[in-house]
Enzyme design. Structure first.
Site, PDB file in Angstrom:
ATOM      1  N   PRO A 136       0.806  -1.233   0.000  1.00  5.24           N
ATOM      2  CA  PRO A 136       0.000   0.000   0.000  1.00  5.24           C
ATOM      3  C   PRO A 136       0.833   1.274   0.000  1.00  5.24           C
ATOM      4  O   PRO A 136       0.397   2.311  -0.510  1.00  5.24           O
ATOM      5  CB  PRO A 136      -0.826  -0.123   1.294  1.00  5.24           C
ATOM      6  CG  PRO A 136      -0.922  -1.592   1.539  1.00  5.24           C
ATOM      7  CD  PRO A 136       0.379  -2.159   1.067  1.00  5.24           C
ATOM      8  N   THR A 166      -0.859 -10.773  -8.836  1.00  2.09           N
ATOM      9  CA  THR A 166      -1.453 -11.512  -9.955  1.00  2.09           C
ATOM     10  C   THR A 166      -1.512 -12.998  -9.625  1.00  2.09           C
ATOM     11  O   THR A 166      -0.527 -13.580  -9.176  1.00  2.09           O
ATOM     12  CB  THR A 166      -0.624 -11.306 -11.229  1.00  2.09           C
ATOM     13  OG1 THR A 166      -0.578  -9.915 -11.541  1.00  2.09           O
ATOM     14  CG2 THR A 166      -1.224 -12.055 -12.402  1.00  2.09           C
ATOM     15  N   GLU A 378       5.379  -4.769 -13.460  1.00  3.86           N
ATOM     16  CA  GLU A 378       6.802  -5.053 -13.679  1.00  3.86           C
ATOM     17  C   GLU A 378       7.618  -3.775 -13.862  1.00  3.86           C
ATOM     18  O   GLU A 378       8.689  -3.799 -14.468  1.00  3.86           O
ATOM     19  CB  GLU A 378       6.997  -5.968 -14.886  1.00  3.86           C
ATOM     20  CG  GLU A 378       6.361  -7.330 -14.741  1.00  3.86           C
ATOM     21  CD  GLU A 378       7.021  -8.190 -13.678  1.00  3.86           C
ATOM     22  OE1 GLU A 378       8.204  -8.533 -13.824  1.00  3.86           O
ATOM     23  OE2 GLU A 378       6.341  -8.526 -12.688  1.00  3.86           O
TER      24      GLU A 378
END
Length: 401
Positions: A136, A166, A378
């Site tokens: 966060p 993911t 990424e």
């Protein structure tokens, strides 16, 4: 002349991946875009295939990354990374979210391949591993990890919160980035393989997203989560001089693969756009200067040129990874170019296709939504450009922020 024809071993695998995309992914793409968070049960067949091919020593048509430990040969090597790139280009031509949902092909597997010991590869080589980095309090600054891992006897105790993971709910294992000593900065950041059933690990929620809706994106909580000390990837020593280059090596492998995802999606959008333009009577010629052609044709040629550049950059960075060459610069270049180009192609395709492009009849609007994440995860576009600038100017992260 540069010969970019695929070697036979890569061509066979890429053809298999394309069949998966055409026969499995495309037909169910819209279905699971509308049914967000529903598990694509059609992928169970792929799971069995992946396991079988892994057991036989062959590679499946997914996105998994090879360690690059191919037999030593003289000359150029196209190994596990190149195979993964070719496969992911094809499967993302079908659907990016479904590609990210292929069992046993998670992004965390790349971390295992990059830094695991040989013994750890034996233990974790066949798991489905997602990767948990973002928290966060930060996004692209991987050095800002606050999740802790404290050694307690023969176990590490992990505490923290990870977001945007993911396949965070579906995977069997999660590669978690955590610090073993906050006082030593980024050098103390290590990656840990956390089994799904580890005590103290829980899924707080699944995120609703703009795109890749068929891929689950989870928030994970680690509350006194205990794992074996052997689940720390690589070595436990904290080398302040080396920093956290070990865990960052993961990105040198994964960024060209994410670039390949954008290349695959971009190709899909270009092919669909060309069909629509041709049916509308717009001729695209490679023999006539763009400024003498229909405006839509000129736009198409520019998009295609950018796509070619993205493809070539991805090939270059991946080839370097397979040949044990430092590729941090090239990996970031490929990710930056392909991420930006994939978004530009998909959005322009929606625009040039007019009302048809904005409708749900073709998949153009879906690809436009899916493409944006490929320019973000990424490492964002801005982070990639920063890395490229540092490498070209010879500046450290402290000197150029």
């Amino acid at each position: 002349m540069i010969n970019l024809e695929l070697p036979k071993k890569l061509k066979a695998s890429a053809n298999q991946a394309h069949q998966v995309a055409a026969e499995i992914f495309r037909p169910i793409s819209r279905k699971y875009d509308l049914a967000e968070h529903a598990y694509p049960k059609e992928l169970d067949t792929m799971a069995a295939m992946v396991e079988g091919l892994n057991d036989s020593g062959k590679r499946a048509a997914g996105a998994a990354l090879g360690r690059g430990d191919e037999p030593k040969v003289i000359g150029n090597v196209n190994g596990g990374n190149m195979s993964s790139l070719m496969n992911v280009i094809e499967t993302c031509w079908g659907d990016v979210g479904l590609t990210l949902s292929i069992p046993y092909q998670g992004l965390g597997n790349s971390a295992i391949a990059a830094v695991a010991t040989d013994e750890q590869l034996e233990n974790f080589g066949k798991v489905w591993a997602s990767m948990a980095i973002t928290e966060p309090g930060f996004g692209s600054d991987s050095a800002a990890v606050t999740t802790t891992a404290m050694l307690d006897g023969d176990e590490y105790v992990l505490n923290g919160e990870k977001i945007f993971v993911t396949a965070g709910e579906r995977s069997t294992h999660i590669v978690v980035w955590a610090t073993v000593d906050k006082t030593k900065g980024r050098a103390a950041i290590k990656s840990f393989v956390v089994p799904r059933d580890a005590p103290g690990l829980s899924v707080a929620r699944l995120e609703h997203k703009l795109g890749i809706k068929s891929s689950d994106t989870a928030v994970l909580l680690l509350q006194d989560c205990r794992i074996s000390r052997d689940n720390l990837l690589g070595t436990p020593e904290v080398n302040v001089e080396k920093g956290f280059a070990g865990v960052m090596q993961t990105f040198d492998n994964t960024r060209p693969i994410v670039a390949g995802m954008a290349v695959g999606l971009g190709r899909a959008a270009l092919e669909e756009l060309r069909t629509i333009l041709t049916e509308a009577g717009v001729e695209i010629s490679y023999d006539t200067p763009a400024y003498n052609q229909h405006a839509a044709a000129a736009e198409f040629l520019q998009l295609e040129a950018d796509w070619e550049a993205s493809y070539l950059l991805s090939l270059r960075a991946t080839w370097m990874a397979d040949n044990k060459k430092p590729n941090s610069l090239e990996a970031s270049m490929s990710k930056a170019k392909a991420g930006r180009t994939g978004t530009a192609i998909s959005l322009k395709a929606v625009e040039l296709a007019g009302t048809l492009g904005y409708s749900e009849r073709p998949l153009l609007e879906k690809w436009a939504r899916d493409s944006k994440i490929l320019d973000i995860f990424e490492g964002t576009q801005q982070i990639q450009q920063l890395i490229v600038a540092r490498r070209l100017l010879g500046k450290s992260s402290a000197e150029l922020k």
